[in-house]
Each structure stands twice: as C-alpha cells, then as structure tokens.
Scaffold this active site. Sequence first.
Site, short mmCIF file in Angstrom:
data_model
loop_
_atom_site.label_atom_id
_atom_site.label_comp_id
_atom_site.label_asym_id
_atom_site.label_seq_id
_atom_site.Cartn_x
_atom_site.Cartn_y
_atom_site.Cartn_z
N LYS A 148 13.28 42.32 -31.79
CA LYS A 148 13.91 43.14 -32.82
C LYS A 148 13.77 44.60 -32.40
O LYS A 148 12.72 45.00 -31.87
CB LYS A 148 13.19 42.89 -34.16
CG LYS A 148 13.82 43.58 -35.35
CD LYS A 148 13.11 43.21 -36.64
CE LYS A 148 13.74 43.86 -37.87
NZ LYS A 148 13.09 43.45 -39.13
N SER B 92 12.16 39.71 -44.45
CA SER B 92 13.06 40.04 -43.34
C SER B 92 13.01 39.08 -42.15
O SER B 92 13.86 39.17 -41.26
CB SER B 92 12.80 41.46 -42.86
OG SER B 92 13.38 42.39 -43.74
N SER C 289 16.11 41.85 -42.80
CA SER C 289 16.59 42.82 -41.85
C SER C 289 16.61 42.29 -40.41
O SER C 289 17.32 42.85 -39.58
CB SER C 289 15.71 44.07 -41.89
OG SER C 289 14.40 43.77 -41.48
#
Lengths: 482, 485
Positions: A76, A175, A151
Amino acid sequence: MLEKTLAGLAQGLAAGEFSSVELTQSYLDRIKAEDGALNSFITVTEEQALSQAQAADQRRAAGEAGPFTGLPIAHKDIFCTEGVRTSCGSRMLDNFISPYNATVIENFNRAGAVSLGKTNMDEFAMGSSNESSFYGPARNPWNTECVPGGSSGGSAAAIAGGLVPGATGTDTGGSIRQPAALCGITGLKPTYGRVSRYGMIAYASSLDQGGPMARTAEDNAIMLNVMAGFDPKDSTSIDKAVPDYTLTLNDSLKGLKIGLPKEYFSDEIDPQITAQVQAAIKEFEALGATVKEVSLPNSHLAIPAYYIIAPAEASSNLSRFDGVRYGYRCNDPVDLEDMYKRSRGEGFGEEVKRRIMVGTYALSEGFYDAYYKKALQIRRLIQQDFVNVLAEVDIIMGPTTPHPAFKLGEKTSDPVAMYMEDIFTISLNLAGMPGMSIPCGFANGLPVGLQLIGNYFAEERLLNAAHQFQQATDWHRQTPAR
Amino acid sequence: MEWEAVIGLEIHAQLATKSKIFSGASTAFGAEPNTQACAVDLALPGTLPVFNAEALRMAVLFGLAIDAEIGYTSVFDRKNYFYPDLPKGYQTSQLFHPIVGIGHVDIELEDGTTKRVGVTRAHLEEDAGKSLHEEFPSMTGIDLNRAGTPLLEIVSEPDMRSAEEAVAYVKKIHSIVTNLGICDGNMSEGSFRCDCNVSVRYKGEEKFGNRTETKNINSFRFIEKAIKGEIERQIDLLEDGGTITQETRLYDANKDETRSMRSKEEANDYRYFPCPDLLPIVIDDEYVEKLRSTLPELPDARKARFIEQYQLSEYDAMVLSAYRDLSHYFETTANIADDAKLAANWVMGELSKHLNQNDTDITASPVTAEMLGGLLLRIKDNTITGKIAKQVFEAMWAGEGSADEVIEAKGLKQVTDTGAIEAMVDEVIAANQPQVDQYVSAEPDKRGKMIGFFMGKVMQASQGKANPGQVQGLLKQKLDALANS
C-alpha cells in the site's frame, strides 16, 4: 503459475519450477496489460522488482532462501519505501521520494520478498471506496463500475484481479477488512501494536494498524510471519514473541465457541449478505464449532466516537504537511500564511480537508470535553463490550460490511452514508483487537465478506478458523472473469 | 498609594542529554545547519518518537532537588500550532500530567533574609528549530539542529515582587540545574532562558492586574532590566489612566525596552491532546529512591556547610556554594592553603576578576586551584607580600609556571633580613627631612597615620619585597626615637 497462492508459489520456487525473476516478470507483464482497467497501482517499480528477484534467485542458489524469498507482493502506498515515491494517495506527497524504509518494508526486504510496486489507496487512508485517491479510484475486478472498497482498495483490487498474490494494507476503521470483503479476498487487521507503525504514514495513530491481504488465510499467515514483531522505533508496538502462524492453521475447530452479536444482524443489512453469513456459520458448526448469540450493546456509538477520535488525531498528524520541508508547495506564495493556506488547500483533497476541520473543531478550546473526552469514554465502553463477550466466546462472527460493493460515485456526495459502510469494522479499531474478513459467498454477483473477531493476540486462532473454513469451502478460490 | 509588582517566571532549561528527547540525533551545539536533524527531527511522513529515558532521569532529579511532588504517571501531550521551525506542526510537551509537580526553592534577599518561592510544576518538552532571517535576504532559513532537544520547563508561582527577587530566583534555579549536571546553563547559547510574567497592583490588593509575558530572555542582567522596564511601563500606563493589555512582549536588549509581539486575541488555541504515539511514563518508588541516592550536595546544603566548616560569612558562603565547579575550586584552594578566609578572598577577588575579564569558565582557568593554593601558602609563610602575590598571580595566569617558579624566576622573595630593611629605613628617613620634622612636632596620637608615608617610600624602595610588618616596626621605633630625643 499466476493462479497460485503465495504458499503455492513458495513451493514452486523451492522446487525450481520457476525462478523469482520469471515469476516477477510474469506479474509485471500482467500489471502492464491489465492494470489500465483496475488502476490498482500508483507506482510500479519494475527495475527494483527485477533486481530484488535476481537477488532472491541468487540467495536461493546459495542455499540461503527463507520461506518468503523471491515471492512477489505489493505495498500500500502508505508505507515509506526508500528511493520510491510514497504518495499516500495524495497530491501533497506526489513528489515525495522517501529517503527511508518503513519497518514493514524492511522486514519484507530482509525476508527476500520482491516488491512489484505501490498500490492505490484513499488519500491518507481516509475513505471506504478508494475514490478519494489523487490518482483516481481503483476499480473492483468483479465489476469495474463498482468500488473496490477502501482505503486499501488498490491492494484488494490487485489481488482479486490476479495482478499480485499478496499485498500489505492498513486498517484504521476497516481499511483492510472492508476492501477484502468487497473484492472477495482474505485480509487481517492484527492486534494494535502487533505490526510496527514506523514508516507507515499516520492517519489516526491510536487506531492505525498494518496487516496482510491475500487470497487465503494461509497466505495471510505467511505474510504476518514476516510483518509482525516488536519494533523499538515504535513506542506503541508490543514486545511479545511472534508465533509461526502457519503451524496452527490445521488445528481442529472442535469446541470453538462462536458468538454472534445481535447488533450485527439487523434489518438494515442487505438480506443476501445476512443469508451468506448465516450459511457460513452453519459451515463452522459442521466443523465442530458451537454458536451462541451475544451482545455488543454500545456498537451504535462506534461511528460517532470514531469520527471524533480519528479526525482529531489526523488533524494533528497531518500538520507536518506544511510545504516547508517536503511535499507540495504552492506557487509563488506572498508570505508564510499564504504558503500554508494554499499549499494545504491545494495539496489536500476534499475528504482529508473535511476530517482535518472536524478534528480541529473537536479539539478546540471549549469543545474538548464535549467531544474528544466523551469519545474516549465511549471508546472504553466499546472496548469493554468486546472484552466481556470474548471472555465467553473464542471468536465473534458477523458480516464485514452491510452491503456489497457499491457503484463509483454512489456515495461520494453523502459522506455519512459512506461512513456507515464501516459500521461493523470500526468498533474493532477502537477496541484494538484483531479481525479478519474472508470470502463467504456472493450477493448479486459481488463478493460477501465474513468478519472474524478475536481477543488480543488471537491472530493464530483467527487464521486457524479461517483456514479450516477455506479447506471446506471454495469461495476464496473464485476469481472474477478476466 | 504604593505599587507592587507581581512576577512569575517560566524557565526553559535544555537538558544535557547526548541525544534528543525523541530521536537518536546529537544535541551538540554549533554544528552546520541541519546536520544534526534525523528523519524523526525533520518530521518525515511515517516517523515516530521514542522517548529518551535520560531526560526522565534528569527531570526527576530536578524534582527531588526542589522537594517537589514527582509525577509517577506523566503523559506527553501535543501542543498544536504552525511555525516553519516546528517540523511536526505540534510540540510534544506535558500539559495535563507533568513529571514534576509542586515544589519550592529559597532565595536570599539583599537584606540577608531568605524567601521561599513556589515552583508550580516542571515538565518535559521538545525544543523547536531556529528560523534564520539575517542570512537570507527576503527569505527565511530553517535550521532544525535544535529541534527535539529536551527541555525542562520550570514554572514558578507568581511569588516574586521585584526584579531583584526574580533574578535571585533565576540564579538559584540556574545553580541547581548546573549542580545537578542536568543543564550546562549556558545562557548565551540558549541552554537556559526565561519568560517573565509581570503585572502590577496597589500594595495590599489581592487581585492580580493584567499581566504581560516577555519571552526568551537569556541573561541575568537582561532579565533584571526587562522586568524593571516592564514594571515602570505598566505603572506609567496605569497612572496615565490606561489599561494593561494581556499580551506577549519581546525584550530588545539593544534598546533596553520591551515591545508587543502579539495580544491575547491573536493567541493560538493549541488544541492540546495526549500524544497517541507515546505511552504514559510510569515510574515507581524504587526508581525515585534510587535517583534520590544519587543526588549531589546542593547549593543550600553546601552553603550551610561552608559557614559551619570554614566559618565563612553568609555572603561569601552563598557565592562560593552556588556552583559545583566554583565550590570545588574554593575547597581545594582552602585545603591546600589551610586558610578558608584567605582562599575565599582570592577566589572571589583576583580569580573572579580574571575569569570575568577574560570570559573564561572556572574549569578552564589557567590558574588551577592547586596553583592558587600554592600561592597562598607563600603569602602565609611570608615568602611574599599580598601585593607581590598579585604580581605572581598575573604571571601564573600568563602561563609562567607555579607560584614558586615565578617567585624564583623574578626574584620576588620578600626581604626579611632586618639589616637590609634597616638600611632602607634609615635611607628613607634621611632623604625626607621635612616629613620627619612634621612627625616629630606632631601630637603623639597623630603620628600613627603619618607613618604611612614612610611605609610607602620604603616599600617602593624595596620594590614591594620588604616585609611590611618589619618595616612598620622599625619605622615606628626609629621615628619615635627621633621625636623623643
């Protein structure tokens, strides 16, 4: 070979069926060919990936390979990666090349992992749909008109789309678990303090936790073995020995006590989701588990409390992005105040600015007691709810989300509707306990996630239960049409 | 009606840790800009603080030294505001639960009495960087070397009533932190600086007047001047029918005046909240007691001991006990010379004068305590006179060797040979007939004073080396003989 899990690829590498360079090149080719539709990567680090793969092959040839050596993954774009742009999905950091590695990155490097690149995400991890990314939304491989969740949407989309076998994510209010559910993959939010936050760009420090995302529970275990551990650079990381999470995967579930919170099975949930979750729980019963209804009476307070605490911390954490030392700076500022206002006004997107303002307000003189202090009190109540229930049962189960993936743009004009998508995941971050989402069926052709919640440091038990479920079902093997 | 000033002080003492309070970067002063700022100090995205336990030890030591309540659980809070030399956009400090609670120090007033001044609290925090305006025309440079240096902010009660009391308090705190070895006390480098809160009211009134805060004053003299000026300004303003605005002011040493920086209305809302990146600091009795056993002798105790052990005056004892290095120097000298009064006089006189004139720290004095002790021994055994001793001291300061070496090399040994002195006395009497006549014709009780003239002449003739006692005795004997003949 690209259909294999991390565990399968590790065997293939060990058996010499293919090299890490071959494997890495295949994934890079596929990303090049297919990520145009998914937008799951912000940065693909082809050169670094191939040189890491080469080094991994040499290490293997020298007989020094570990279990993760040569396995390709993605990170990420919230984890600082030396020499690589680390944008956090924001214009603010579009020009930021990190001069150092996050501890998580360092751990994977030491294990000999290959990083294919940095995945898309909601700006500063603030969002549940990936739509707040400066780089445009990642898309759900099951239906590219739908969001992948957020997210950590880029990581989930890339895994579901077969562009990478595993990726890191972070989970502040769901997330990891929510995008895992929406994309039909397996994701784990560890106990707060289990994985170092050093180098993981902070959204809400007391809630943020990094974790693995992959297709299977077994792959999650393999990744968590690398990620977890005490880090002296993170004062909130916990000094507790890390077990080998793969060793307990095949333990029997006989006698496992499952609690079903009545608050997680209300009428407001998509009935197809409830049906799939109930079917999955039947499967656990068939595996020897017992089930009872439990109650988390303060669940309804989780979203309001979260949306005070997280923005309050964020408003302070994001103050460092001021245009002075790195990151975005506006053109031709006339004075200091102008530089601050325009750099931050232009560098941050809507949702980030909204949360900074909410957080600033909540911490203001005269409002602190009414908002922030109150929210901390609620946080303790919610935590106590979980402690009480987990004294009676081993694992709490329920839906990960109230709905399957929604359409792009559907909720962007209604932030509160968007916040409600995290209703089942958010309370766990307030409590600090570990949780997983695993695929358990489909609703209108879109994946449904089952959430598993355990006590502090019960990651082994969660992974064991998820793995046993996945041995008995094949929801996790379903892949979207390519 | 008589005015009364009310003064409270906030002192920032940089703690003498080797590395910063939340990072491993060095705290040394004077390096090239931004060479001592690591990723954490630069507040790079993703970086996290790790608390330096050495700062905790120092803060607790200070708490014990001022007999304060110790915070067994203290918590770091974030003080949020934007400034270019504040890299994180917040300062990590302690608002709600400081490491040191209520304590006190005693200060000596000019009239010889002592006054107790309350310390409200002392808390740990990080220093900011520095903004450099002069080096860059139309721009501002940022140096983050100082960012993250540990500070102990020591907050007093509003107990002081004059600039003199305020300075006595600051000096006392300065002597405590330097004695403890937790702060180098270097005010010109900013290691020890002071914010002064000043208000005035009519004597006897209970309510405080509106106060102003004058920031970052870094010398004892400036503190005194700034407070005096501020008291005068406030009284003048009030007597002219004006009101005092609650505001932050800046002391301009060049103009010797304070001026407004910002008023309360413009003040920041710092939005304090507990720092989620740091755990509360929890300490126990064992830790505290262990530290208590390492407390060095503190100035107040040492002063009492100096009076008792060396029979020093109150004033001499206060001056000589204030700083560890000075005290050590004095005691070493006194023990070698076996004469505390003589040692006190020389340390506070000739030595202090030379140190001040040359801006030299006592630890770097070219005349060591051993050398000064050696010099005093030669005064005591009459090898040299006090006057010659100053000459020898100069030579030692200039690096010409020990007292004995200088005396030998320069031939400064006192003349005690009675024959030689008598010859000089006779010569002086013969050469100054008018003064001898005066002496002879003077009333006997006026003669004593007149001997001084002859003394001066003989000492001059001997280049200061003649033993003054012997000279005096011989002069008196011979002049009186003339008068009585």
